[in-house]
Design an enzyme around this catalytic site. Structure first.
Site, PDB file in Angstrom:
ATOM      1  N   HIS A 205       0.837  -1.200   0.000  1.00  0.00           N
ATOM      2  CA  HIS A 205       0.000   0.000   0.000  1.00  0.00           C
ATOM      3  C   HIS A 205       0.875   1.253   0.000  1.00  0.00           C
ATOM      4  O   HIS A 205       0.549   2.246  -0.637  1.00  0.00           O
ATOM      5  CB  HIS A 205      -0.915   0.003   1.230  1.00  0.00           C
TER       6      HIS A 205
ATOM      7  N   ASP B 280      -5.576   5.630   3.048  1.00  0.00           N
ATOM      8  CA  ASP B 280      -5.717   4.219   2.723  1.00  0.00           C
ATOM      9  C   ASP B 280      -7.077   3.687   3.195  1.00  0.00           C
ATOM     10  O   ASP B 280      -7.658   4.183   4.157  1.00  0.00           O
ATOM     11  CB  ASP B 280      -4.596   3.434   3.418  1.00  0.00           C
TER      12      ASP B 280
ATOM     13  N   ALA C  95      14.279  -7.473  -3.164  1.00  0.00           N
ATOM     14  CA  ALA C  95      14.851  -7.369  -4.512  1.00  0.00           C
ATOM     15  C   ALA C  95      14.382  -6.078  -5.174  1.00  0.00           C
ATOM     16  O   ALA C  95      13.280  -5.608  -4.887  1.00  0.00           O
ATOM     17  CB  ALA C  95      14.377  -8.555  -5.343  1.00  0.00           C
TER      18      ALA C  95
ATOM     19  N   ALA D 124      -5.553 -12.354   0.668  1.00  0.00           N
ATOM     20  CA  ALA D 124      -6.213 -11.094   0.289  1.00  0.00           C
ATOM     21  C   ALA D 124      -7.058 -11.310  -0.964  1.00  0.00           C
ATOM     22  O   ALA D 124      -7.744 -12.322  -1.093  1.00  0.00           O
ATOM     23  CB  ALA D 124      -5.193  -9.965   0.132  1.00  0.00           C
TER      24      ALA D 124
ATOM     25  N   GLN E 203      -6.007 -11.864  -3.963  1.00  0.00           N
ATOM     26  CA  GLN E 203      -5.119 -12.358  -5.017  1.00  0.00           C
ATOM     27  C   GLN E 203      -5.779 -13.394  -5.928  1.00  0.00           C
ATOM     28  O   GLN E 203      -5.438 -13.484  -7.111  1.00  0.00           O
ATOM     29  CB  GLN E 203      -3.844 -12.911  -4.363  1.00  0.00           C
TER      30      GLN E 203
HETATM   31  N1  UDP Z   1       8.660  -5.499  -3.775  1.00  0.00           N
HETATM   32  C1  UDP Z   1       9.962  -5.234  -4.134  1.00  0.00           C
HETATM   33  N2  UDP Z   1      10.925  -6.128  -3.783  1.00  0.00           N
HETATM   34  C2  UDP Z   1      10.659  -7.271  -3.102  1.00  0.00           C
HETATM   35  C3  UDP Z   1       9.315  -7.552  -2.754  1.00  0.00           C
HETATM   36  C4  UDP Z   1       8.338  -6.637  -3.111  1.00  0.00           C
HETATM   37  O1  UDP Z   1      10.256  -4.206  -4.750  1.00  0.00           O
HETATM   38  O2  UDP Z   1      11.579  -8.028  -2.824  1.00  0.00           O
HETATM   39  C5  UDP Z   1       7.599  -4.519  -4.126  1.00  0.00           C
HETATM   40  C6  UDP Z   1       6.885  -4.899  -5.390  1.00  0.00           C
HETATM   41  O3  UDP Z   1       7.516  -4.324  -6.510  1.00  0.00           O
HETATM   42  C7  UDP Z   1       5.495  -4.333  -5.131  1.00  0.00           C
HETATM   43  C8  UDP Z   1       5.325  -4.402  -3.632  1.00  0.00           C
HETATM   44  O4  UDP Z   1       6.634  -4.518  -3.088  1.00  0.00           O
HETATM   45  O5  UDP Z   1       5.449  -2.992  -5.543  1.00  0.00           O
HETATM   46  C9  UDP Z   1       4.522  -5.607  -3.191  1.00  0.00           C
HETATM   47  O6  UDP Z   1       3.180  -5.378  -3.428  1.00  0.00           O
HETATM   48  P1  UDP Z   1       2.188  -6.506  -3.916  1.00  0.00           P
HETATM   49  O7  UDP Z   1       0.844  -5.861  -4.037  1.00  0.00           O
HETATM   50  O8  UDP Z   1       2.680  -7.162  -5.125  1.00  0.00           O
HETATM   51  O9  UDP Z   1       2.212  -7.595  -2.769  1.00  0.00           O
HETATM   52  P2  UDP Z   1       2.134  -7.539  -1.166  1.00  0.00           P
HETATM   53  O10 UDP Z   1       3.497  -7.303  -0.688  1.00  0.00           O
HETATM   54  O11 UDP Z   1       1.174  -6.446  -0.808  1.00  0.00           O
HETATM   55  O12 UDP Z   1       1.624  -8.906  -0.815  1.00  0.00           O
END
Ligand code: UDP
Length: 488
Positions: A20, A124, A347, A387, A389
């Site tokens: 978020h 949010d 990453a 969630a 997904q």
């Molecule tokens: N992300 C990243 N590196 C990582 C893991 C996640 O940059 O190693 C970023 C990814 O690019 C995205 C966000 O974290 O923008 C994760 O959001 P997403 O909605 O995909 O999944 P959540 O973490 O909410 O389950």
């Protein structure tokens, strides 16, 4: 006497969770790039996650500042330092406390609104009370859910028609009524809170109410990606919404991409030169976002599935290094040397996805990851966990047809790891099969790749001057500028 035109001032108050926070920061920067004065509200340990990016923006002349409010860890019964969902280690105990803590931000936020008098509050979804607080100050509140139009439409249908309540078995398909396409789900794929009463369910009811009575909805998507669902959300469900994404495309150069969200545990140059050594579209990128944790048995299956499928891969592993001996196969890292790269913890995802060597993304279908994959023209192997997904998976595989399902059917809180062990839901053979389907060069895979490339072009056009997202943001800013300011 002439007076300076009023500079629109917008507050952004994101949830403290990468999925978020990151898009909200990108959004805030987008507003600032259009001349809006922006203030981001967050807690001390979340600010460093984006401070370098904001410093760079400020040097470029953007008007962005950050206001800190303390995270009420002690009152909420959370350990000091737990200010972001990604630092939760024990989900069943800590997650409810984290969500309860969010209500405690009401007073500090009011104080900031009082002191700074912004024209608008973007908050949010997890702060449902923000609509009432904004109303007290006579300003509009915009809500940000961090998901697609598609999943907002699916959720609306599930709440309105409860089709899952008439189903006998967890694994029987049912149709989600009233949507532009025939979308089917199973009860086992739905979040627990839709099936059994819970505190989270109550919170999400308040969210739904606040979505209904706030000024409007900001959606990180672009019209051309899901036009039927953008229209359905606006015209059938009747919400006022602006699509202004993909917001991650605001990170244009390597420095922005490499520093997005956290300090990556790999140097960006090392990562890029590893990718440079691989053929175009040959590498699988495997990552499950910022929150999910797998059981040891599932980690082992992923390791074996990736090794057995034989394609080069980058795998982002979030388990602690000391825990790896429990699941990592003997000699795994030596065997995959040169072929597989393990990145521990964080990453530079957007940087990796944008590299031409990456030809597929094994994703949990978090909306940001999904949209980042679309924006990079990378087809997906979908492995939803929790969630919304499972809804996003349907969009990717059935509506957009740019993904192959790995065969996950069971919703589990944050992926099911981090306490308690059970058998892996997805076996190495399932992984190998999906990888072969996507990376093996078959006709359907080629079609998916071509469609993904077309969507990439559309995504990029949407955020350029005159594009659908660009235009929606212009319209919103103009509307907010015109919004009458009653005296407080
Ligand atoms: N992300 C990243 N590196 C990582 C893991 C996640 O940059 O190693 C970023 C990814 O690019 C995205 C966000 O974290 O923008 C994760 O959001 P997403 O909605 O995909 O999944 P959540 O973490 O909410 O389950």
């Amino acid at each position: 006497m002439g007076s300076e035109p009023h500079q629109l001032h917008t507050f952004f108050f994101p949830l403290m969770a990468q999925g978020h926070l990151l898009p909200a920061i990108d959004m805030a920067r987008l507003f600032a790039s259009r001349g809006v004065k922006v203030t981001i509200i967050t807690t001390p340990l979340n600010a460093p996650l984006f401070s370098k990016t904001i410093d760079r923006d400020n040097q470029l002349g953007l008007d962005i500042s950050v206001q800190l409010i303390p995270f009420p860890s002690e009152e909420a019964g959370l350990p000091q330092g737990c200010e972001n969902i990604s630092s939760i280690t024990n989900f069943s105990e800590m997650a409810p406390r984290f969500f309860n803590a969010l209500d405690l931000f009401q007073n500090p936020l009011q104080e900031l609104l009082q002191n700074h008098s912004p024209d608008c509050l973007v908050a949010d979804m997890f702060f449902p009370w923000a609509t009432d607080i904004a109303a007290k100050f006579g300003i509009p509140r915009l809500i940000f859910h961090g998901t697609s139009f598609f999943s907002l439409c699916v959720l609306d249908s599930l709440k309105r028609y409860t089709p899952h309540e008439n189903i006998k078995s967890e694994t029987e398909n049912f149709i989600v009524p009233g949507l532009p396409d025939q979308i089917e789900l199973m009860r086992s794929q739905l979040p627990n809170h839709l099936k059994t009463p819970s505190d989270l369910g109550k919170l999400l009811e308040r969210v739904r109410e606040s979505e209904g009575n706030c000024y409007g909805v900001l959606v990180n998507s672009f019209y051309e990606l899901e036009p039927a669902y953008a229209d359905h959300y606006r015209k059938v469900i009747g919400r006022k919404a602006w699509n202004i994404g993909p917001v991650s495309l605001s990170n244009r150069d390597i420095a922005y991409k490499a520093q997005r969200g956290n300090i990556a545990s790999i140097d960006e140059h090392a990562c890029l030169s590893w990718l440079d050594s691989k053929k175009p579209n040959s590498v699988l990128y495997v990552s499950f976002g910022s929150v999910a944790r797998f059981t040891d048995s599932q980690m082992l299956e992923i390791a074996m599935g990736l090794e057995d499928s034989g394609y080069p891969f980058i795998w982002v592993v979030r388990s602690k290094e000391e825990d790896e001996q429990r699941w990592m196969p003997e000699g795994f890292e030596e065997r995959i040397k040169g072929k597989g790269l393990i990145i521990r913890d964080w990453a530079p995802q957007v940087l990796i996805l944008d590299h031409p060597a990456v030809g597929g993304f094994v994703t949990h279908c978090g909306w940001n990851s999904t949209l980042e994959s679309v924006s990079a023209g990378v087809p997906m192997i979908t492995w939803p966990l929790f969630a919304e997904q499972f809804y996003n998976e349907k969009l990717v595989t059935q509506v957009l047809r740019i993904g192959v399902c790995v065969g996950a059917h069971e919703w589990s809180k944050f992926g099911g790891g981090g306490g308690g062990e059970k058998a892996a839901a997805v076996k190495r053979e399932d992984i190998e099969k999906a990888v072969e389907q996507l990376m093996g060069g078959g006709e359907e895979a080629e079609r998916m790749r071509n469609r993904a490339m077309e969507l990439k072009e559309m995504a990029r056009s949407a955020v350029e001057g005159g594009g659908s997202s660009y235009t929606d943001l212009t319209a919103l800013i103009e509307e907010l500028g015109l919004h009458p300011q009653p005296a407080v």
